[in-house]
Design a protein around this motif. Structure first.
Motif, PDB file in Angstrom:
ATOM      1  N   LEU A 114      25.748  20.902  55.527  1.00  0.00           N
ATOM      2  CA  LEU A 114      27.184  20.698  55.397  1.00  0.00           C
ATOM      3  C   LEU A 114      27.963  21.496  56.432  1.00  0.00           C
ATOM      4  O   LEU A 114      29.125  21.216  56.684  1.00  0.00           O
ATOM      5  CB  LEU A 114      27.651  21.085  53.982  1.00  0.00           C
ATOM      6  N   GLU A 115      27.319  22.484  57.045  1.00  0.00           N
ATOM      7  CA  GLU A 115      28.011  23.383  57.984  1.00  0.00           C
ATOM      8  C   GLU A 115      27.505  23.307  59.422  1.00  0.00           C
ATOM      9  O   GLU A 115      28.151  23.828  60.314  1.00  0.00           O
ATOM     10  CB  GLU A 115      27.891  24.826  57.496  1.00  0.00           C
ATOM     11  N   GLY A 122      31.590  20.235  55.806  1.00  0.00           N
ATOM     12  CA  GLY A 122      31.332  19.459  54.594  1.00  0.00           C
ATOM     13  C   GLY A 122      31.496  20.230  53.311  1.00  0.00           C
ATOM     14  O   GLY A 122      31.833  19.658  52.273  1.00  0.00           O
ATOM     15  N   SER A 123      31.288  21.532  53.357  1.00  0.00           N
ATOM     16  CA  SER A 123      31.411  22.315  52.120  1.00  0.00           C
ATOM     17  C   SER A 123      32.843  22.327  51.608  1.00  0.00           C
ATOM     18  O   SER A 123      33.080  22.599  50.428  1.00  0.00           O
ATOM     19  CB  SER A 123      30.886  23.735  52.317  1.00  0.00           C
ATOM     20  N   ASN A 124      33.812  22.020  52.465  1.00  0.00           N
ATOM     21  CA  ASN A 124      35.204  21.930  52.029  1.00  0.00           C
ATOM     22  C   ASN A 124      35.410  20.785  51.041  1.00  0.00           C
ATOM     23  O   ASN A 124      36.417  20.742  50.345  1.00  0.00           O
ATOM     24  CB  ASN A 124      36.141  21.731  53.223  1.00  0.00           C
ATOM     25  N   LEU A 125      34.471  19.839  51.003  1.00  0.00           N
ATOM     26  CA  LEU A 125      34.595  18.680  50.124  1.00  0.00           C
ATOM     27  C   LEU A 125      34.047  18.934  48.715  1.00  0.00           C
ATOM     28  O   LEU A 125      34.277  18.128  47.816  1.00  0.00           O
ATOM     29  CB  LEU A 125      33.862  17.483  50.738  1.00  0.00           C
ATOM     30  N   ILE A 126      33.319  20.028  48.527  1.00  0.00           N
ATOM     31  CA  ILE A 126      32.740  20.319  47.213  1.00  0.00           C
ATOM     32  C   ILE A 126      33.862  20.440  46.191  1.00  0.00           C
ATOM     33  O   ILE A 126      34.832  21.173  46.397  1.00  0.00           O
ATOM     34  CB  ILE A 126      31.865  21.597  47.250  1.00  0.00           C
ATOM     35  N   GLY A 127      33.726  19.677  45.117  1.00  0.00           N
ATOM     36  CA  GLY A 127      34.729  19.688  44.058  1.00  0.00           C
ATOM     37  C   GLY A 127      35.809  18.624  44.220  1.00  0.00           C
ATOM     38  O   GLY A 127      36.481  18.275  43.261  1.00  0.00           O
ATOM     39  N   GLY A 130      35.350  15.240  42.288  1.00  0.00           N
ATOM     40  CA  GLY A 130      34.173  15.503  41.468  1.00  0.00           C
ATOM     41  C   GLY A 130      32.861  15.547  42.233  1.00  0.00           C
ATOM     42  O   GLY A 130      31.792  15.520  41.639  1.00  0.00           O
ATOM     43  N   LEU A 131      32.912  15.652  43.562  1.00  0.00           N
ATOM     44  CA  LEU A 131      31.694  15.657  44.373  1.00  0.00           C
ATOM     45  C   LEU A 131      30.997  17.009  44.332  1.00  0.00           C
ATOM     46  O   LEU A 131      31.643  18.051  44.390  1.00  0.00           O
ATOM     47  CB  LEU A 131      32.014  15.317  45.829  1.00  0.00           C
ATOM     48  N   ASP A 132      29.661  16.970  44.248  1.00  0.00           N
ATOM     49  CA  ASP A 132      28.885  18.199  44.344  1.00  0.00           C
ATOM     50  C   ASP A 132      28.138  18.218  45.678  1.00  0.00           C
ATOM     51  O   ASP A 132      28.201  17.267  46.452  1.00  0.00           O
ATOM     52  CB  ASP A 132      27.937  18.380  43.147  1.00  0.00           C
ATOM     53  N   ARG A 133      27.440  19.307  45.933  1.00  0.00           N
ATOM     54  CA  ARG A 133      26.747  19.509  47.217  1.00  0.00           C
ATOM     55  C   ARG A 133      25.768  18.376  47.534  1.00  0.00           C
ATOM     56  O   ARG A 133      25.734  17.867  48.643  1.00  0.00           O
ATOM     57  CB  ARG A 133      26.035  20.857  47.188  1.00  0.00           C
TER      58      ARG A 133
END
Length: 147
Positions: A114-115, A122-127, A130-133
Motif C-alpha cells: 500500500l506504500e 493506499g493506507s490512507n484508504l483504510i476505513g 468500510g475497506l480494510d487492508r
C-alpha cells in the motif's frame, strides 16, 4: 548534491534491471508469466491465493513470488504447480521498484504494497467505505472490486 542523488537513483535502477534480467533467465519468464513482489510484511497466504486466481483469470502460464525469507517460510507448506517462490532482499526489492518507477518495463510485475513504490498512499484508504487492508490490496494489486 542533486546530481549525487540522481546518480544514486540511476545506480539503484541499474541494479534493479540486472536483478530483473537474472530472474528472467532463471525462471524463463515469458509474456504470459506474472511476478508478485511483496516488499512489506503482508498477509502472504491471502496474497498467494489471490495471485493464483489472478493468473488463472488472465490465462497466465506461471507466477513468481518475490518476498523476504520470513514471508516465504510461511508459504513452504502451500504447494502450487505454477507458482514459484524466490527470496528477495529488501535492497533487491527497492532496486527493482526503482527500476520499475523509472521505466515500466512490464505490465506483469505486481507490487503488493500500500506504500511502495514511493508515492503510493493506499493506507490512507483504510476505513474509507468500510475497506480494510486486504480489500485495498486486492483492488490496488489485482483489480478486484469489493463485493
Amino acid at each position: 548534491m542533486a546530481e549525487n542523488l540522481l546518480e544514486e537513483k540511476f545506480n539503484e535502477a541499474e541494479k534493479g534491471r540486472q536483478y530483473w534480467i537474472t530472474l528472467q533467465e532463471k525462471y524463463s519468464l515469458e509474456s504470459s508469466d506474472y511476478v508478485l513482489l511483496i516488499p512489506d510484511k503482508e498477509d502472504i497466504i491471502h496474497l498467494k491465493k489471490q495471485f493464483q486466481q489472478f493468473i488463472s483469470k488472465k490465462h497466465g502460464r506461471n507466477g513468481l513470488i518475490l518476498a523476504g525469507k520470513d514471508l516465504l517460510d510461511k508459504l513452504e507448506k502451500i504447494q502450487s504447480n505454477n507458482i514459484f517462490m524466490q527470496e528477495c532482499s529488501s535492497s533487491e526489492a527497492h532496486n527493482l521498484m526503482r527500476f520499475y518507477c523509472m521505466y515500466q518495463f512490464t505490465a506483469n510485475l505486481l507490487i503488493a504494497s500500500l506504500e511502495k513504490p514511493d508515492g503510493r498512499r493506499g493506507s490512507n484508504l483504510i476505513g474509507k467505505r468500510g475497506l480494510d487492508r486486504k480489500e485495498i490490496l486486492d483492488m490496488v494489486v489485482f483489480g478486484i472490486e469489493k463485493e
